[in-house]
Design an enzyme around this catalytic site. Structure first.
Site, PDB file in Angstrom:
ATOM      1  N   GLU A  98      -0.863   1.935  -5.092  1.00  0.00           N
ATOM      2  CA  GLU A  98      -0.685   3.373  -4.805  1.00  0.00           C
ATOM      3  C   GLU A  98      -1.796   4.196  -5.470  1.00  0.00           C
ATOM      4  OE1 GLU A  98      -0.295   4.192  -8.191  1.00  0.00           O
ATOM      5  OE2 GLU A  98       1.093   5.791  -7.565  1.00  0.00           O
ATOM      6  N   TRP A  99      -2.911   3.499  -5.760  1.00  0.00           N
ATOM      7  CA  TRP A  99      -4.181   4.141  -6.159  1.00  0.00           C
ATOM      8  C   TRP A  99      -4.101   4.898  -7.486  1.00  0.00           C
ATOM      9  CZ3 TRP A  99      -2.653   6.574  -1.094  1.00  0.00           C
ATOM     10  CH2 TRP A  99      -2.707   5.625  -0.055  1.00  0.00           C
ATOM     11  N   GLY A 100      -3.081   4.595  -8.283  1.00  0.00           N
ATOM     12  CA  GLY A 100      -2.957   5.271  -9.579  1.00  0.00           C
ATOM     13  C   GLY A 100      -2.418   6.687  -9.470  1.00  0.00           C
ATOM     14  N   ASP A 109       0.828  -1.211   0.000  1.00  0.00           N
ATOM     15  CA  ASP A 109       0.000   0.000   0.000  1.00  0.00           C
ATOM     16  C   ASP A 109       0.866   1.267   0.000  1.00  0.00           C
ATOM     17  OD1 ASP A 109      -2.440   1.329   0.056  1.00  0.00           O
ATOM     18  OD2 ASP A 109      -3.230   0.167   1.733  1.00  0.00           O
ATOM     19  N   ASP A 146     -10.066   3.579  -3.544  1.00  0.00           N
ATOM     20  CA  ASP A 146     -10.760   2.341  -3.148  1.00  0.00           C
ATOM     21  C   ASP A 146     -12.175   2.234  -3.725  1.00  0.00           C
ATOM     22  OD1 ASP A 146      -8.498   2.003  -1.688  1.00  0.00           O
ATOM     23  OD2 ASP A 146      -9.495   1.841   0.256  1.00  0.00           O
TER      24      ASP A 146
HETATM   25  C1  GLA Z   1      -6.009   1.281   1.456  1.00  0.00           C
HETATM   26  C2  GLA Z   1      -6.126   0.293   0.298  1.00  0.00           C
HETATM   27  C3  GLA Z   1      -7.255  -0.680   0.593  1.00  0.00           C
HETATM   28  C4  GLA Z   1      -6.978  -1.421   1.890  1.00  0.00           C
HETATM   29  C5  GLA Z   1      -6.781  -0.420   3.025  1.00  0.00           C
HETATM   30  C6  GLA Z   1      -6.309  -1.090   4.305  1.00  0.00           C
HETATM   31  O1  GLA Z   1      -7.123   2.110   1.542  1.00  0.00           O
HETATM   32  O2  GLA Z   1      -6.354   0.974  -0.901  1.00  0.00           O
HETATM   33  O3  GLA Z   1      -7.410  -1.608  -0.464  1.00  0.00           O
HETATM   34  O4  GLA Z   1      -5.847  -2.221   1.739  1.00  0.00           O
HETATM   35  O5  GLA Z   1      -5.826   0.580   2.685  1.00  0.00           O
HETATM   36  O6  GLA Z   1      -6.021  -0.180   5.307  1.00  0.00           O
END
Ligand code: GLA
Length: 406
Positions: free
Chosen positions: A194-196, A161, A216
């Site tokens: 890393e969410w893009g 993450d 997410d």
């Molecule tokens: C982030 C990630 C999620 C999950 C949470 C856990 O938000 O994007 O997929 O793993 O952390 O804390």
């Protein structure tokens, strides 16, 4: 000195120096020893986060591994049982990661052994920063030590993450962990999360096997919501879908775009919406990581998650991700070339009323007058020969998913 005598000396030099130099290089700058051979098709599995959050334990993981087998999920292709955030509480004086002994009294190795004994694979979660998103110890500064520990436990998959990363550089942070995983000597699928934010599709091939493309997922059809004020966002399925447009060329065997885990069966959407969500993820060649409670799964949900023909689209060996062929307001067409030369096609109705949606063969890259055989995947029904085009009435928030085979 005669020339002959030089050769053995040179050979000795090479023998002595080569194991050291490449090993150093490998740790620092060629971090893809396993990357290209792992995940030849998008990984399939189950992860704790979407349904359980931090409410996890070894008992839960064991039950979920049992259910993965007894529900037929394993037979349908799901492999990885992945513990997300909250299994770790501290580091000891030697820097070793400390497991929550209340929740996991038998330790992680015993749990991985249990999962392996079921014929499944075992995954775990950490973070490239100093802390995970739930404030647990992160991996920064402990990459090689953690990777050795994961390998010793029998970890097959690591989700990494991006919380508490301050000014860290994303690419080098993930390359460092990739090098650490390689150095561990165990093949471990590496899931970049890393969410893009730093366009991983541009640099993560050869570093990770999959990379998140967005924030997410939320268990809803559409609508985004800030993580916390000023910090964007959780997304509905349609919002995530829109963010995949244009990324398709970056995915392929061993390196997948990850539009986040499945919400199928978690209660926030209708069955129709879950079916659309699952179908679209299959079109996107997305990792299929279920996030529902497998111990308590309605037959209709199980039917979606284990649908053979839709999973076969996701797992098509050519690994070519779908692109959006057309968008007319709420009505969309997506198409994905399959290994045998056919196309998987989705007609998607995002609107609130029934709608007729059509597609021409030219839009699919076929000659206009070609005769092609159609099959409806969800109905599991042959639709006969069609020439040049196909159209169908699609219910609100639903898809019609077909294969078009010349
Ligand atoms: C982030 C990630 C999620 C999950 C949470 C856990 O938000 O994007 O997929 O793993 O952390 O804390």
């Amino acid at each position: 000195m005669p020339r002959k005598a030089l050769i053995p000396f040179a050979a000795i030099l090479i023998l002595v120096s080569s194991p050291l130099a490449p090993a150093q290089n490998q740790d620092q700058s060629s971090p893809n020893k396993w990357a290209s051979s792992l995940a030849p098709t998008p990984p399939m599995g189950w992860n704790t986060w979407n349904k359980m959050g931090c409410d996890i334990s070894e008992q839960l993981i064991r039950q979920m591994a049992d259910a993965m087998v007894s529900t037929g999920m394993k037979d349908a292709g799901y492999q990885y049982i992945i513990i997300d955030d909250c299994w770790q509480v501290d580091r000891d004086r030697q820097g070793n990661i400390v497991v929550d002994a209340r929740k996991f009294p038998s330790g992680i190795k015993a749990l991985a052994d249990y999962v392996h004994a079921k014929g499944l694979k075992f995954g775990i979660y950490s973070d490239a920063g100093t802390k995970t998103c739930q404030g647990r110890p992160g991996g920064r500064g402990y990459e090689f030590q953690d990777a050795r520990q994961y390998a010793a436990w029998g970890v097959d998959y690591l989700k990494y993450d991006w919380c508490s990363t301050s000014t860290q550089d994303a690419r080098s942070s993930y390359e460092l962990m990739r090098a650490a995983l390689d150095a561990s000597g165990r093949p471990i699928v590496f899931s970049i999360c890393e969410w893009g934010n730093h366009s991983p599709w541009l640099w993560a091939k050869g570093v990770g096997n999959l990379w998140r493309t967005t924030g997410d997922i939320k268990d809803r059809w559409e609508g985004k919501e800030e993580w916390k004020p000023g910090d964007c966002c959780n997304y509905g399925v349609m919002d995530i879908l829109d963010q995949q447009v244009g990324l398709e060329s970056f995915a392929g065997p061993g390196h997948w775009n990850d539009p986040d885990m499945l919400e199928v069966g978690n209660g926030g959407m209708t069955l129709t919406e879950y079916r659309a969500h699952f179908s679209l993820w299959a079109m996107l060649a997305a990792p299929l990581i279920a996030g529902n409670d497998l111990r308590d799964m309605k037959p209709e949900i199980r039917q979606i998650l284990t649908h053979k023909e839709v999973i076969a689209v996701d797992q098509d060996p050519a690994g070519i991700e779908a692109h959006r062929v057309r968008k007319n307001g709420d009505l969309e067409v997506w198409s994905r070339p399959l290994q045998d030369g056919s196309r998987a096609v989705i007609l998607l109705n995002r609107g609130a009323k029934d709608a007729e949606i059509g597609v021409t063969w030219q839009e699919l890259g076929y000659p206009a007058h070609l005769s092609a055989h159609l099959r409806d995947l969800w109905q599991q029904k042959e639709l006969g020969e069609h020439k040049g085009e196909f159209s169908a009435t699609v219910a609100p928030h639903d898809v019609v998913m077909v294969t078009v085979r010349p």
